[in-house]
Design a protein around this motif. Structure first.
Motif, PDB file in Angstrom:
ATOM      1  N   LEU A   1       0.741  -1.202  -0.037  1.00 53.65           N
ATOM      2  CA  LEU A   1       0.117  -0.038  -0.069  1.00 53.65           C
ATOM      3  C   LEU A   1       1.005   1.245   0.070  1.00 53.65           C
ATOM      4  N   ALA A   2       0.559   2.335  -0.940  1.00 52.97           N
ATOM      5  CA  ALA A   2       1.221   3.450  -0.971  1.00 52.97           C
ATOM      6  C   ALA A   2       0.977   4.236   0.465  1.00 52.97           C
ATOM      7  N   PRO A   3       2.052   4.977   0.768  1.00 53.61           N
ATOM      8  CA  PRO A   3       1.645   5.624   2.088  1.00 53.61           C
ATOM      9  C   PRO A   3       1.011   7.080   1.551  1.00 53.61           C
ATOM     10  N   PRO A   4       0.408   7.706   2.636  1.00 45.93           N
ATOM     11  CA  PRO A   4       0.137   7.268   3.951  1.00 45.93           C
ATOM     12  C   PRO A   4      -0.832   6.265   4.325  1.00 45.93           C
ATOM     13  N   VAL A   5      -0.735   5.393   4.926  1.00 48.15           N
ATOM     14  CA  VAL A   5      -1.783   4.130   5.090  1.00 48.15           C
ATOM     15  C   VAL A   5      -2.545   4.638   6.337  1.00 48.15           C
ATOM     16  N   SER A   6      -3.846   4.790   6.500  1.00 49.19           N
ATOM     17  CA  SER A   6      -4.903   4.824   7.518  1.00 49.19           C
ATOM     18  C   SER A   6      -5.014   3.379   8.209  1.00 49.19           C
ATOM     19  N   LEU A   7      -4.634   3.267   9.244  1.00 53.85           N
ATOM     20  CA  LEU A   7      -5.204   1.872  10.071  1.00 53.85           C
ATOM     21  C   LEU A   7      -5.869   1.809  11.182  1.00 53.85           C
ATOM     22  N   LEU A   8      -6.657   0.907  11.212  1.00 52.23           N
ATOM     23  CA  LEU A   8      -7.576   0.521  12.334  1.00 52.23           C
ATOM     24  C   LEU A   8      -7.361  -0.669  13.026  1.00 52.23           C
ATOM     25  N   ILE A   9      -6.783  -0.580  14.231  1.00 55.13           N
ATOM     26  CA  ILE A   9      -6.358  -1.649  14.929  1.00 55.13           C
ATOM     27  C   ILE A   9      -7.557  -2.156  16.137  1.00 55.13           C
ATOM     28  N   GLY A  10      -8.156  -3.198  16.009  1.00 54.47           N
ATOM     29  CA  GLY A  10      -9.190  -3.615  16.895  1.00 54.47           C
ATOM     30  C   GLY A  10      -8.601  -4.637  17.972  1.00 54.47           C
ATOM     31  N   GLY A  11      -8.452  -4.002  18.994  1.00 63.92           N
ATOM     32  CA  GLY A  11      -7.684  -4.740  20.179  1.00 63.92           C
ATOM     33  C   GLY A  11      -6.261  -4.372  20.461  1.00 63.92           C
ATOM     34  N   LEU A  12      -6.235  -3.487  21.757  1.00 62.64           N
ATOM     35  CA  LEU A  12      -4.825  -3.066  22.012  1.00 62.64           C
ATOM     36  C   LEU A  12      -4.005  -4.271  22.313  1.00 62.64           C
ATOM     37  N   GLY A  13      -4.516  -5.130  23.473  1.00 63.07           N
ATOM     38  CA  GLY A  13      -3.720  -6.229  23.930  1.00 63.07           C
ATOM     39  C   GLY A  13      -2.530  -5.917  24.746  1.00 63.07           C
ATOM     40  N   VAL A  14      -1.443  -6.735  24.280  1.00 61.16           N
ATOM     41  CA  VAL A  14      -0.051  -6.273  24.961  1.00 61.16           C
ATOM     42  C   VAL A  14       0.746  -5.344  24.173  1.00 61.16           C
ATOM     43  N   GLY A  15       0.079  -4.762  22.854  1.00 60.63           N
ATOM     44  CA  GLY A  15       0.712  -3.897  22.026  1.00 60.63           C
ATOM     45  C   GLY A  15       1.554  -4.027  21.035  1.00 60.63           C
ATOM     46  N   PHE A  16       1.674  -5.568  20.716  1.00 59.89           N
ATOM     47  CA  PHE A  16       2.783  -5.704  19.594  1.00 59.89           C
ATOM     48  C   PHE A  16       2.056  -5.052  18.367  1.00 59.89           C
ATOM     49  N   SER A  17       0.946  -5.349  17.919  1.00 63.86           N
ATOM     50  CA  SER A  17       0.336  -4.741  16.780  1.00 63.86           C
ATOM     51  C   SER A  17       0.580  -3.248  16.786  1.00 63.86           C
ATOM     52  N   LEU A  18       0.192  -2.488  17.550  1.00 62.08           N
ATOM     53  CA  LEU A  18       0.318  -0.991  17.613  1.00 62.08           C
ATOM     54  C   LEU A  18       1.797  -0.619  17.498  1.00 62.08           C
ATOM     55  N   ALA A  19       2.636  -1.329  18.074  1.00 63.57           N
ATOM     56  CA  ALA A  19       4.101  -1.130  18.239  1.00 63.57           C
ATOM     57  C   ALA A  19       4.636  -1.230  16.729  1.00 63.57           C
ATOM     58  N   GLU A  20       4.170  -2.169  16.065  1.00 67.74           N
ATOM     59  CA  GLU A  20       4.470  -2.548  14.689  1.00 67.74           C
ATOM     60  C   GLU A  20       3.951  -1.326  13.736  1.00 67.74           C
ATOM     61  N   ALA A  21       2.684  -0.808  13.926  1.00 65.80           N
ATOM     62  CA  ALA A  21       1.979   0.008  13.054  1.00 65.80           C
ATOM     63  C   ALA A  21       2.799   1.388  13.110  1.00 65.80           C
ATOM     64  N   ALA A  22       2.990   1.641  14.402  1.00 65.84           N
ATOM     65  CA  ALA A  22       3.773   3.118  14.714  1.00 65.84           C
ATOM     66  C   ALA A  22       5.220   3.102  14.153  1.00 65.84           C
ATOM     67  N   ALA A  23       5.955   1.875  13.954  1.00 69.90           N
ATOM     68  CA  ALA A  23       7.034   1.678  13.765  1.00 69.90           C
ATOM     69  C   ALA A  23       7.212   1.724  11.929  1.00 69.90           C
ATOM     70  N   LEU A  24       5.991   1.563  11.289  1.00 69.59           N
ATOM     71  CA  LEU A  24       6.137   1.645   9.806  1.00 69.59           C
ATOM     72  C   LEU A  24       6.203   2.802   9.110  1.00 69.59           C
ATOM     73  N   PRO A  25       7.308   3.118   8.230  1.00 72.70           N
ATOM     74  CA  PRO A  25       7.424   4.681   7.856  1.00 72.70           C
ATOM     75  C   PRO A  25       6.230   5.073   7.069  1.00 72.70           C
ATOM     76  N   GLY A  26       5.492   4.116   6.418  1.00 68.44           N
ATOM     77  CA  GLY A  26       4.163   4.582   5.602  1.00 68.44           C
ATOM     78  C   GLY A  26       2.893   4.957   6.486  1.00 68.44           C
ATOM     79  N   ALA A  27       2.947   4.476   7.727  1.00 66.94           N
ATOM     80  CA  ALA A  27       1.832   4.740   8.580  1.00 66.94           C
ATOM     81  C   ALA A  27       0.947   6.097   8.454  1.00 66.94           C
ATOM     82  N   GLY A  28       0.047   6.449   8.498  1.00 68.26           N
ATOM     83  CA  GLY A  28      -0.666   7.758   8.495  1.00 68.26           C
ATOM     84  C   GLY A  28      -1.227   7.731   9.890  1.00 68.26           C
ATOM     85  N   ASP A  29      -2.626   7.959   9.940  1.00 63.49           N
ATOM     86  CA  ASP A  29      -3.275   7.942  11.237  1.00 63.49           C
ATOM     87  C   ASP A  29      -3.272   6.270  11.711  1.00 63.49           C
TER      88      ASP A  29
END
Length: 221
Positions: A58-86
């Protein structure tokens, strides 16, 4: 001989889904929901793959919705991606969100402080019904997947109505990525009824059958 210590209870909380217990076992944490093991911080490979696979190509910026925070692995990965937008994270349990300001902060890499991240305290189905916003990637890590929901109400996410709603909240290039603790053939068929492209990616785990990440692209409109 080394004897492993029993996990120690750090906090208990009562939330919308019942009792939650945060336990510490050595360097790691575990979350127990109503007496049933839900997740821990030992291995986040499949949770990271969930996000990586959803945004791949997917060409940046990519708008992501994460369902479930859990222990945070998915969010940490999303925030580390250079193409992540909101990045919108929907988590029903206030206690889980609170633990990311303290005990679990390192596992989400302090991403709750990232200005791109918005955390919504709500049931995901309620959130989806209350918005018309579409996202380029929706990543679901709710309970233990389609066939193993610790909280019975979460089963609605993986049924016909839930999948219709998720498909409607994707952009034209959008990808739905769903984490599951096991293969879920009936769920995969429900995805095929709504998406032109469906893929199942097994992720080996140290013990037991592989986790599975389901990817669905190009919703039928």
């Amino acid at each position: 001989m080394t004897i492993s210590a029993e996990p120690a209870t750090i906090e208990r909380a009562c939330g919308p889904s019942g009792e939650l217990v945060l336990r510490r076992a050595g360097a790691h944490y575990e979350i127990i929901s109503n007496g049933v093991f839900l997740m821990d911080t030992r291995n986040g490979e499949s949770e990271r793959l969930l996000v990586q696979a959803a945004v791949a190509g997917l060409a940046p910026p990519v708008s992501l919705l994460i369902g479930g925070l859990g222990v945070g692995f998915s969010l940490a990965e999303a925030a580390a991606l250079p193409g992540a937008g909101d990045i919108t994270v929907v988590e029903i349990e206030p206690a889980v969100i609170g633990w990311h300001a303290t005990h679990l902060r390192a596992f989400s890499a302090a991403a709750l402080d990232d200005p791109r991240v918005r955390v919504v305290t709500a049931d995901l189905l309620d959130h989806l019904r209350g918005t018309t916003r579409r996202h380029d990637a929706i990543c679901l890590d709710i309970d233990n997947g389609p066939d193993w929901t610790v909280t019975p109400a979460n089963a609605g996410l993986y049924g016909d109505d839930g999948l219709d709603l998720l498909a409607a909240r994707l952009t034209g290039r959008g990808v739905l990525a769903v984490w599951s603790a096991n293969a879920a053939p009936a769920f995969q068929e429900r995805l095929r009824a709504r998406f032109a492209e469906v893929e199942a990616r097994p992720v080996p785990v140290p013990r037991g059958e592989p986790d599975v990440v389901y990817l669905a692209r190009t919703p039928h409109r």
